[in-house]
Scaffold this active site. Structure first.
Site, PDB file in Angstrom:
ATOM      1  N   TYR A  62       0.840  -1.208   0.000  1.00  0.00           N
ATOM      2  CA  TYR A  62       0.000   0.000   0.000  1.00  0.00           C
ATOM      3  C   TYR A  62       0.872   1.254   0.000  1.00  0.00           C
ATOM      4  CZ  TYR A  62      -3.734   3.071   1.949  1.00  0.00           C
ATOM      5  OH  TYR A  62      -4.656   4.066   2.183  1.00  0.00           O
ATOM      6  N   ARG A  76      -0.951   8.073  -3.487  1.00  0.00           N
ATOM      7  CA  ARG A  76      -1.839   7.076  -2.912  1.00  0.00           C
ATOM      8  C   ARG A  76      -3.166   7.693  -2.458  1.00  0.00           C
ATOM      9  NH1 ARG A  76       0.622   4.351   2.190  1.00  0.00           N
ATOM     10  NH2 ARG A  76      -0.391   6.076   3.287  1.00  0.00           N
ATOM     11  N   ASP A  77      -4.234   6.934  -2.672  1.00  0.00           N
ATOM     12  CA  ASP A  77      -5.575   7.386  -2.273  1.00  0.00           C
ATOM     13  C   ASP A  77      -5.843   8.795  -2.778  1.00  0.00           C
ATOM     14  OD1 ASP A  77      -6.029   4.990  -1.124  1.00  0.00           O
ATOM     15  OD2 ASP A  77      -6.367   5.727   0.898  1.00  0.00           O
ATOM     16  N   SER A 120      -5.062   9.331   4.368  1.00  0.00           N
ATOM     17  CA  SER A 120      -4.286   8.158   3.981  1.00  0.00           C
ATOM     18  C   SER A 120      -3.317   8.440   2.842  1.00  0.00           C
ATOM     19  CB  SER A 120      -5.232   7.030   3.588  1.00  0.00           C
ATOM     20  OG  SER A 120      -6.173   7.478   2.643  1.00  0.00           O
ATOM     21  N   ASP A 172      -7.856   0.652  -2.731  1.00  0.00           N
ATOM     22  CA  ASP A 172      -8.453   1.886  -3.265  1.00  0.00           C
ATOM     23  C   ASP A 172      -7.949   2.316  -4.634  1.00  0.00           C
ATOM     24  OD1 ASP A 172     -10.149   2.287  -1.182  1.00  0.00           O
ATOM     25  OD2 ASP A 172      -9.044   3.915  -0.272  1.00  0.00           O
ATOM     26  N   ASP A 198      -8.080   4.877  11.581  1.00  0.00           N
ATOM     27  CA  ASP A 198      -8.156   5.241  10.165  1.00  0.00           C
ATOM     28  C   ASP A 198      -7.631   6.637   9.900  1.00  0.00           C
ATOM     29  OD1 ASP A 198      -9.428   2.859   9.219  1.00  0.00           O
ATOM     30  OD2 ASP A 198     -11.308   3.580  10.071  1.00  0.00           O
TER      31      ASP A 198
END
Length: 391
Positions: free
Chosen positions: A115, A120-121, A127, A168, A346
């Site tokens: 990940y 990212r995201d 995140s 994601d 989270d």
């Protein structure tokens, strides 16, 4: 993982709907990349000592419930590689898994969540990762992240490993291309995942591409979009046989079988995660994907009716531990697994903190949350108290 800001088309039930939601998905077989079948069968599961230590610290603070709390640590969790520095820990984790394997005499499965794509995201904030497309992120992802991971997988060739690849990411390419950051990320996401799939195509490794969850990609048009993305990526990587299957509900809360989704989004034909697995499998078959299995994250989906908005993804208040990790729990499902280690935050609920995402202070989110990935003891205790089945 974060729930992206997705605007679906909300089509009515159509021919590809989920009317038969509990029916068979189709048993995986040797055509899928898994050494002849479900890789979670006939193995033991790696227990991460670092996660066990977090649970034990909490148990020591709650002696009246310590026995129940410690039961959580008897179940396996995903091991997350979320930045380049974390790769330094991979050898130690796999060495520990080898020790557990040697002690039991049974192959011991590790589930590794990879990940760290650049940008990212691209549709979320809390995140966001360390690599940026405009700062040579794509090359760094290949050489500093994926290649060292693949080297460790090869060095532990006698141990079974399952990879959940980039939560994601491809879902964002299917639904969020109107966002400038996601548009900028398109090539890097595809190229990075193709490189990872090729690098992880090893006899002891089974790759599962992340496929979101029912509340995101359950609509008919979104399932078609993600199937097209998967087809494009797998064609470049060498074909559908390069992966074992698809990961669902990673770090999310969608219940396996109740119909909460029907109340939250009446026009989504997939009201729960098992219905989504079945119908996604049917959609994927239309695009050349056959005999692939699914892994479903059940770490926090034990209790339904906890969200006012299906899009709420951050430390959702009232969540409970779900079904225990196990192999072959339903037709076409390779495993239920606690992919998100229960108790890890989270994202922070502090609006003045770094990487703050407004979803983490929303009406569905628990208060007092620390930064993403940090231990959130109060939330962990709620997961224990709300566990279904109970501990």
């Amino acid at each position: 993982m974060r729930y992206p800001v997705v605007l679906t088309s909300a089509l009515l039930l159509a021919a590809l709907g989920c009317a038969g939601e509990m029916g068979a998905i189709g048993s995986p077989d040797k055509e899928a990349k898994s050494g002849g079948g479900n890789p979670f069968k006939n193995v033991r599961f790696f227990l991460n000592p670092a996660y066990t230590a977090s649970v034990e610290t909490t148990a020591a603070k709650h002696p009246e419930e310590a026995g129940t709390i410690r039961k959580v640590a008897t179940h396996p969790t995903g091991v997350w590689l979320s930045d380049i520095k974390a790769v330094e820990n991979l050898k130690g984790w796999l060495d520990e898994a080898k020790q557990q394997q040697d002690a039991s005499g049974v192959p011991t499965m590790s589930v590794i969540v990879v990940y760290n794509l650049p940008n990212r995201d691209c549709a979320a904030v809390s995140s966001a990762g360390e690599l940026k497309v405009e700062e040579n992120g794509e090359a760094r992802y290949r050489t500093e992240f994926i290649d060292p991971i693949a080297a460790q997988f090869k060095a532990h060739a006698n141990q079974p490993i399952a990879v959940i690849l980039e939560p994601d990411s491809l879902g964002n390419l299917a639904t969020n291309m109107s966002l400038p950051k996601c548009q900028q990320s398109r090539s890097a996401y595809k190229n990075g995942i193709v490189h990872a799939i090729k690098s992880f195509h090893l006899p002891n490794v089974s790759v599962y591409l992340d496929a979101g969850h029912a509340g995101w990609l359950g609509w008919d048009d979104n399932r078609a979009k993600i199937a097209k993305v998967f087809k494009t990526v797998l064609n470049e990587a060498g074909g559908p046989q390069m992966i074992r299957g698809f990961a669902l509900n990673t770090s999310n809360y969608t219940h396996l079988s109740n119909r909460d989704g029907a109340a939250l989004e009446p026009t989504n034909p997939c009201p729960n995660e098992l219905s989504y697995a079945k119908t996604l499998g049917e959609t994927l078959a239309m695009y050349g994907f056959k005999n692939h299995g699914f892994i479903i994250d059940t770490s926090r989906n034990g209790k339904g009716g906890i969200r006012a908005n299906w899009g709420s993804w951050c430390n959702v208040h009232g969540a409970g531990l779900g079904e225990r990790p196990r192999a072959d729990p339903a037709p076409g499902i390779d495993a239920y697994w606690w992919v998100k280690p229960p108790g890890e935050s989270d994202g922070s609920s502090n609006p003045s903190g770094p990487r703050f995402d407004e979803m983490c202070a929303g009406p569905d989110a628990a208060k007092g949350a620390p930064q993403a990935g940090q231990w959130f003891e109060a939330y962990f205790m709620d997961l224990v108290h709300n566990a279904s089945p109970g501990l």
